[in-house]
Design an enzyme around this catalytic site. Structure first.
Site, PDB file in Angstrom:
ATOM      1  CE1 TYR A  65       8.884  -1.462   7.645  1.00  0.00           C
ATOM      2  CE2 TYR A  65       9.953   0.130   6.188  1.00  0.00           C
ATOM      3  CZ  TYR A  65       8.893  -0.786   6.243  1.00  0.00           C
ATOM      4  OH  TYR A  65       8.102  -1.269   5.518  1.00  0.00           O
ATOM      5  CE1 TYR A 115      11.072   1.878   2.705  1.00  0.00           C
ATOM      6  CE2 TYR A 115       8.794   1.828   3.333  1.00  0.00           C
ATOM      7  CZ  TYR A 115       9.937   1.490   2.847  1.00  0.00           C
ATOM      8  OH  TYR A 115       9.842  -0.177   2.658  1.00  0.00           O
ATOM      9  NE  ARG A 134       8.587   0.216  -2.496  1.00  0.00           N
ATOM     10  CZ  ARG A 134       7.911  -0.608  -1.907  1.00  0.00           C
ATOM     11  NH1 ARG A 134       8.351  -1.589  -0.964  1.00  0.00           N
ATOM     12  NH2 ARG A 134       6.897  -1.246  -2.673  1.00  0.00           N
ATOM     13  CG  HIS A 149       4.716  -0.643   1.848  1.00  0.00           C
ATOM     14  ND1 HIS A 149       5.495   0.228   1.323  1.00  0.00           N
ATOM     15  CD2 HIS A 149       5.739  -1.659   2.260  1.00  0.00           C
ATOM     16  CE1 HIS A 149       6.977  -0.032   1.700  1.00  0.00           C
ATOM     17  NE2 HIS A 149       6.894  -0.959   2.470  1.00  0.00           N
ATOM     18  CG  HIS A 207       6.662  -5.323   4.438  1.00  0.00           C
ATOM     19  ND1 HIS A 207       7.275  -5.626   3.030  1.00  0.00           N
ATOM     20  CD2 HIS A 207       7.143  -4.337   4.563  1.00  0.00           C
ATOM     21  CE1 HIS A 207       8.136  -4.638   2.910  1.00  0.00           C
ATOM     22  NE2 HIS A 207       8.020  -3.678   3.830  1.00  0.00           N
TER      23      HIS A 207
HETATM   24 FE   LIG Z   1       8.673  -1.662   3.510  1.00  0.00          FE
END
Ligand SMILES: [Fe+3]
Lengths: 177, 244
Positions: free
Chosen positions: B114, B153, B163, B166, B168
């Site tokens: 991110y 990640y 995770r 995905h 969000h």
């Molecule tokens: Fe996330």
């Protein structure tokens, strides 16, 4: 079949908050008040990664149908705002006191709470101080000390409302179904 | 800071709670360690929605530029990764389309990183990808984004926690009470069963509603692959009692 929710996670900070999100009216508006408080977890520690959204009527109890919440022009009251909590778990909105939308009911600001660690959004209401609990269908349905978690306190700048996610003084969260 | 639990300990906790919740995430879900002190312990109080809660904020072209729906054109160059289209229809529980309403997305880049300053994953930042988009649904409730397929990640819930990939999503419905924040996943992800956030929806059929479907009809020749993901808002209590 409805789509399930999921946590907002830790990384919304560069995506959801935006300039002017916490300002429903300009600070110079004659009726401007500050609505602020702290988001707390079950240990009483501040939650620095929460996101709060408010949705409310104007002072006369009118529900705005105006766009422009993401792009404030300084004049249009859209009734919606978004604010992230800061490092100390504090959030702050500049808004006006809402009028009641139902005759005889206590006026309130609808509040949505999101946070890392919170698996789905929570709904609650921020009532103005000094309401007649007996006259309002929600406040009268709750034990006094529970109803009080929904009531903002008056402070020199306007209204103070803490969100307690868990514990003895846990905020009342709502289910509308 | 990081919990000492191993993946097999977390997986055992996930297994023990399977089916114990409903069609929505279980807020009290210890395998997701950050939820321990952040879930309400009292039952939600029923409140009949009042006028303000039956209405919803209005967003329009003043709020959203149509270009914000393309996450691959926000910088000078092309982002790295698999270009995808993600599209679907937003309806309420009664099947009514959610028209001209705001949809917001955010995600990691192709390597699972991110832009957020708190993301410490030592995977490369892509200077051509921020990972934030917005759009308005159309008159029939359709949204559409062009983006890059995010990577999985690591996170610090437990040792070797990852995770599933995905995106969000943040959605508004036809009423304020239909507000939804969720995550969209990709079919066949090997991390599904290991992830306490995905598995917090303990009803397997319910959580599968978060998985988009590959749709070759949406795949654009010589350009991008396509995924379809429809979203149904509101009517939560019914999902627990209705027989599917
Ligand atoms: Fe996330």
């Amino acid at each position: 079949m409805t789509t399930p929710g999921q946590t907002v996670g830790p990384f919304f900070g560069y995506a959801l908050p935006y300039a002017g999100g916490e300002q429903l009216v300009d600070r110079s508006h004659p009726d401007a008040i500050r609505l602020h408080g702290t988001v707390l977890d079950g240990a009483g520690d501040p939650v620095p990664d929460a996101l709060l959204e408010i949705w409310q009527a104007d002072g006369a109890g009118r529900v705005s149908r105006e766009p422009g919440s993401l792009h404030r022009d300084g004049y249009t009251f859209t009734g919606w705002g978004r604010a992230a909590s800061d490092r100390t778990g504090t959030y702050s909105f500049t808004t006006v006191r809402p009028g009641a939308t139902e005759p005889g009911h206590a006026p309130f600001i609808a509040l949505t709470v999101l946070a890392r660690g919170l698996l789905d959004r929570l709904f609650t209401r921020v009532y103005l101080p000094g309401q007649d609990f007996a006259a309002d269908p929600l406040l009268s349905a709750l034990p006094r000390e529970r109803a009080e978690t929904l009531c903002a306190a008056t402070d020199p700048e306007g209204l103070r409302f803490d969100v307690v996610l868990q514990g003895e003084r846990e905020t009342v969260f709502l289910n509308h179904d | 800071m990081s919990d000492a639990a191993t993946q097999s300990e977390i997986s055992a906790e996930i297994d023990a709670l399977a089916g114990r919740g409903g069609a929505q995430p279980k807020l009290d879900y210890p395998p997701y360690r950050s939820s321990l002190l952040r879930h309400p312990t009292k039952d939600p109080q029923h409140a009949d929605p009042e006028t303000i809660e039956r209405a919803v904020p209005v967003f329009g072209h003043r709020d959203v530029d149509p270009l914000e729906a393309d996450l691959t054109i926000q910088h000078r160059g092309e982002p790295i990764g698999e270009r995808i289209v993600v599209t679907g229809r937003v309806t309420d529980a009664a099947g009514k389309p959610v028209r001209e309403q705001l949809v917001e997305v955010w995600q990691a880049n192709a390597s699972g990183r991110y832009i957020h300053k708190r993301d410490q994953h030592p995977a490369p930042i892509d200077p051509n990808f921020t990972g934030v988009g917005r759009c308005l649904t159309d008159q029939d409730g359709w949204y559409r984004f062009t983006t890059i397929k995010p990577g999985p990640y690591p996170w610090r819930n437990h040792t070797n926690a990852w995770r599933p990939a995905h995106i969000h999503f943040s959605l508004f419905g036809n009423q304020f009470t239909e507000r939804l924040i969720t995550q969209m996943y990709f079919p066949g992800d090997p991390l599904f069963g290991l992830d306490p956030i995905f598995c917090s929806i303990t009803d397997q059929r319910a959580r599968e509603r978060l998985i988009a479907r590959y749709d070759h009809e949406l795949t654009v020749p010589e350009w991008s692959t396509g995924y379809r993901w429809d979203i149904v808002l509101g009517g939560r209590e019914q999902t627990l009692t209705e027989a599917e």
